[in-house]
Design an enzyme around this catalytic site. Structure first.
Site, PDB file in Angstrom:
ATOM      1  N   GLU A 398       0.825  -1.211   0.000  1.00  0.00           N
ATOM      2  CA  GLU A 398       0.000   0.000   0.000  1.00  0.00           C
ATOM      3  C   GLU A 398       0.856   1.257   0.000  1.00  0.00           C
ATOM      4  O   GLU A 398       0.540   2.236  -0.685  1.00  0.00           O
ATOM      5  CB  GLU A 398      -0.935  -0.003   1.210  1.00  0.00           C
ATOM      6  CG  GLU A 398      -1.890  -1.181   1.255  1.00  0.00           C
ATOM      7  CD  GLU A 398      -2.731  -1.330  -0.012  1.00  0.00           C
ATOM      8  OE1 GLU A 398      -2.920  -0.340  -0.739  1.00  0.00           O
ATOM      9  OE2 GLU A 398      -3.195  -2.463  -0.283  1.00  0.00           O
ATOM     10  N   HIS A 485      -6.468  -6.004 -10.363  1.00  0.00           N
ATOM     11  CA  HIS A 485      -5.862  -6.918  -9.390  1.00  0.00           C
ATOM     12  C   HIS A 485      -5.612  -8.305  -9.977  1.00  0.00           C
ATOM     13  O   HIS A 485      -4.879  -9.100  -9.393  1.00  0.00           O
ATOM     14  CB  HIS A 485      -6.748  -7.032  -8.146  1.00  0.00           C
ATOM     15  CG  HIS A 485      -6.673  -5.856  -7.238  1.00  0.00           C
ATOM     16  ND1 HIS A 485      -7.501  -4.757  -7.366  1.00  0.00           N
ATOM     17  CD2 HIS A 485      -5.845  -5.574  -6.202  1.00  0.00           C
ATOM     18  CE1 HIS A 485      -7.210  -3.860  -6.447  1.00  0.00           C
ATOM     19  NE2 HIS A 485      -6.205  -4.335  -5.714  1.00  0.00           N
TER      20      HIS A 485
END
Length: 817
Positions: A398, A485
């Site tokens: 992240e 993703h």
């Protein structure tokens, strides 16, 4: 009349009688006499004046002509286009001209264009003041017309190698409004060699007029956001007026320019699914024509506890330097952010996510419908972490979204953002090739085998034409914005093969290791990556990054090429965001039958960070890894009888000149490489004589060759002519492979060119601070072991002459490729 001169006095002047003209018939008048010296004086005076006048007029004419033609030549040069010849480009270079769009990625084998000035900034100004054109076989195409060049604004600059290598980043603006997703990048290496030009620009400057106000546009964006999330406690974080073109983003065929207001909206209610989006509102119609997700599933750390959330406020639980709280998530989150910060600092010299030492903010203990999860909010640069998700690889993933936040988060550019975050995460958490194993979810992705399904993710493709590659016609929240993703598995698998190697898709790859692979990826991210990169850009720019760091043709770059081809990244069409499989492209068998053409090189010290100005200086204390030692054979089908000249050796009286080893690589035009070495001795004039034996199969003798010659303390020299010569040492440059080799003896006299010193033992293919230190730290020494390493001119002592030679070598610096 008295004969008196008004100017001169003389007692015995000869007389000149002027009488009547015989032709007129007039009677003779009384003679008038004038002194001849007066006439002479007048004639002399006026002759000199006339002569000076003529000289002056001629000089004025010549000066005016020079200034006129000089001005004309400068004017012509200013108006002549900047012409890039496609013969100077690498095979991976591409130029696509579509309706109202120019896309290009041009990299040179050496330089692609000679700037008009030795001063890089002045040369660039002149370059962008011309029409920039590409000369192809049968035509000349305009890449960047002068009208567009005047719309380019410098937004970032990177410098390397003591300001010798420069990278400039521009954005296109029309009437001062940024064109979203547009870019031009210019790359210069040592000595101002212009070797790379990348860009994607629109050539239509028509902009519709705004028919609605900005306040109305913000209301339209908020209305759209409220349709997507109920009771989200939404807030407008920022807004900006832009020019938006779908074609430049590679997301559609619509090439119209839209005047839009980009409105970033996020949810303050973290008990629900995280929400942060950018809405592009057409200021002509009020329609939301595009939306972009802003959520990615000196050290200053601030950890906030979501359990204290009240009235849109959340309390700080632990700030930088505060003692531990005793809460596991708060303290572990604090410690992991410190570890991630130090990872980027030590590996890449990067300070925080933005390389500007901005504080790292995180909110932990989030619960509700958005969990279990973690995400980076590009709107406010906060890292949000649910209970049970404090894990090293997840938080590094992240955090990395904050590093690569320029990427448009849809289709392949969005998939690339996900893959790069996974890659940098396993770089820190390198005990395995999985993501999320320390969280309450367990493993969520496998980088070594993306096709493995998990409880929380679909199987990912491990190559471009995999059956697992997902094709979406739109990029919306209900299809993961073009399956970002899922489709990122292709790039992740390519990285795994770079590091570990292996047999894959009919390709045999030797791993280069984690350290080198991370350096290549990070250089790509910070020097060559653009907001709309697709997988073809990854292929091209990763190879360029490898070439920058480890040299083209090295073992490292050959195996990087194999890994990228094995995963079929090179087969993605340029400037298309949807996958090749989705576009109906026919799959080709990967071409992995390539061999190295250079000796191995070591990873350079230092790294590049995307600041305004970055300087990379290798530390003196880091010695290079040695070139593998080879034993020289005394037999072979081809014998090279060589005569060489090495810099600094003026005569051969020193006994230490005998028996020095010289390496030779013979590389054919098709890439066939044969390596050998030989012992050389010097004659009394300083020329080195010796033989190198090579075993070249007879079927390869019909090809033309270049010879790469490397002395024991010298930079590698590439020679491709039978009788090379140069006016100054080191100025000879090989252009085309011309050397024909035959069985038995080949007499080759290369004594008219000089092989430059500078790459000292242990050799690594570069002259840098290590080589300089090896000389300066051993000045005045005469022992055999030191002389073997640092006596460059072989005069029996390490002295200032050796220091001068190694300093001069910095102007060349690298082994020739």
């Amino acid at each position: 009349m008295a004969s008196k001169s008004l100017f001169l006095k003389s007692k015995a002047l000869p007389k000149l009688t002027i009488g009547a003209s015989a032709r007129t018939g007039f009677p003779s008048a009384k003679p008038c006499t004038v002194p001849t010296s007066v006439v002479d004086w007048y004639i002399g005076k006026f002759s000199r004046l006339f002569f000076l006048l003529i000289v002056g007029l001629v000089s004025l004419f010549l000066a005016t002509s020079y200034l006129y033609y000089h001005y004309q030549s400068q004017s012509r040069a200013a108006f002549e286009p900047a012409l890039i010849d496609d013969q100077a480009l690498t095979p991976a270079s591409v130029f696509i001209k579509q309706s109202h769009l120019n896309f290009f990625s041009l990299f040179g084998k050496d330089k692609i264009y000679s700037l008009d000035s030795d001063e890089a900034h002045l040369g660039m100004v002149a370059f962008f003041n011309k029409d920039i054109q590409l000369k192809q076989t049968n035509q000349v195409a305009t890449i960047l017309p002068k009208s567009i060049n005047q719309e380019l604004f410098l937004v970032r600059k990177i410098t390397e190698n003591n300001d010798q290598s420069l990278h400039f980043f521009y954005q296109q603006r029309i009437d001062q409004l940024p064109v979203y997703g547009s870019f031009v990048q210019m790359h210069l290496k040592e000595n101002g060699q212009f070797y790379g030009l990348q860009g994607s620009v629109i050539d239509d400057s028509q902009i519709p007029a705004a028919l609605i106000s900005e306040e109305t546009a913000k209301a339209k964006a908020m209305e759209k956001a409220n349709q997507e999330i109920k009771d989200g406690d939404l807030n407008i974080d920022r807004f900006e007026k832009l020019i938006f073109n779908k074609k430049i983003l590679g997301i559609g065929s619509d090439d119209k320019n839209y005047l839009v207001l980009a409105v970033s909206i996020s949810s303050q209610n973290l008990t629900k699914a995280p929400f942060a989006k950018k809405f592009f509102v057409d200021l002509e119609t009020g329609e939301v024509i595009y939306e972009e997700n802003l959520i990615d599933a000196a050290l200053a750390r601030y950890i906030y506890d979501y359990r204290t959330f009240s009235g849109n406020q959340v309390k700080l639980a632990r700030g930088e330097g505060d003692p531990a709280t005793g809460d596991a998530d708060i303290d572990n989150g604090y410690d992991l952010l410190g570890e991630i910060y130090n990872y980027y600092l030590s590996k890449f010299d990067r300070k925080s996510y933005d390389n500007n030492d901005s504080p790292i903010n995180s909110i932990v203990h989030i619960n509700g419908s958005s969990c279990p999860n973690a995400w980076w909010n590009w709107g406010n640069n906060f890292l949000f972490v649910c209970d049970g998700m404090i894990a090293k690889d997840i938080m590094t993933h992240e955090f990395t979204h904050g590093v690569n936040n320029d990427l448009v988060y849809t289709y392949q550019s969005g998939a690339l953002a996900e893959s790069l975050s996974d890659i940098l995460a396993v770089g820190l958490d390198d005990k395995n090739w999985t993501m999320g194993e320390d969280s309450i979810l367990g493993v969520i992705r496998y980088l070594d085998d993306p096709t493995k399904a998990t409880a929380y993710s679909h199987p990912q493709p491990d190559r471009l034409f995999s059956d697992y590659y997902r094709c979406s016609n739109t990029a919306e929240s209900n299809n993961d914005y073009g399956d970002v993703h899922t489709n990122g598995g292709v790039v992740s698998k390519a990285f795994y093969l770079m590091v570990q190697g292996g047999e894959f898709n009919d390709c045999s790859i030797a791993g280069i290791g984690m350290t080198k692979a991370l350096q290549i990826v990070y250089r790509y991210m910070t020097v060559y990556m653009t907001p709309t990169d697709n997988f073809k850009n990854v292929y091209d720019s990763m190879l360029q990054s490898c070439k920058d760091l480890f040299q083209e043709g090295s073992d490292t770059c050959v195996n990087v090429t194999k890994a990228l081809r094995a995963t079929e990244l090179d087969q993605q069409p340029a400037n298309e965001q949807k996958g090749a499989l989705c576009l109906g492209v026919v799959k080709q068998k990967p071409v992995c039958d390539i061999n190295p053409s250079l000796s191995p090189t070591t990873i350079p010290s230092g790294s590049v960070s995307p600041t305004e100005i970055v300087t990379v200086v290798p530390p003196i204390s880091t010695p290079p890894t040695p070139t593998p030692e080879l034993s020289c054979q005394a037999t072979g089908s081809v014998v090279l009888d060589l005569k060489l000249r090495f810099q600094g050796v003026l005569k051969g009286s020193n006994p230490s000149l005998n028996g020095l080893k010289v390496f030779v690589n013979a590389v054919s035009h098709s890439g066939n490489k044969i390596t050998g070495c030989g012992g050389f001795t010097a004659d009394t004039s300083g020329l080195w004589l010796g033989k190198v034996y090579l075993n070249i199969p007879s079927e390869y003798l019909s090809e033309k060759y270049s010879l790469f010659i490397k002395g024991p303390k010298h930079l590698q020299k590439k020679v491709c002519d039978l009788s090379p010569s140069e006016s100054l040492p080191g100025t000879y440059r090989c252009q085309v492979d011309k050397i024909s080799l035959k069985e038995q003896v080949n007499n080759l006299d290369f004594s008219k060119i000089t092989l430059l010193v500078g790459d000292l033992p242990l050799q690594d293919g570069i002259t840098n601070s290590y080589d300089i230190a090896l000389v300066t730290n051993n000045l005045s020494k005469t022992d055999p072991e030191t002389l073997k390493k640092a006596d460059l001119n072989l005069d029996g002592v390490v002295d200032t002459q050796d220091y001068s030679l190694v300093i001069a070598a910095l102007s060349i610096r690298f082994d020739e490729q």
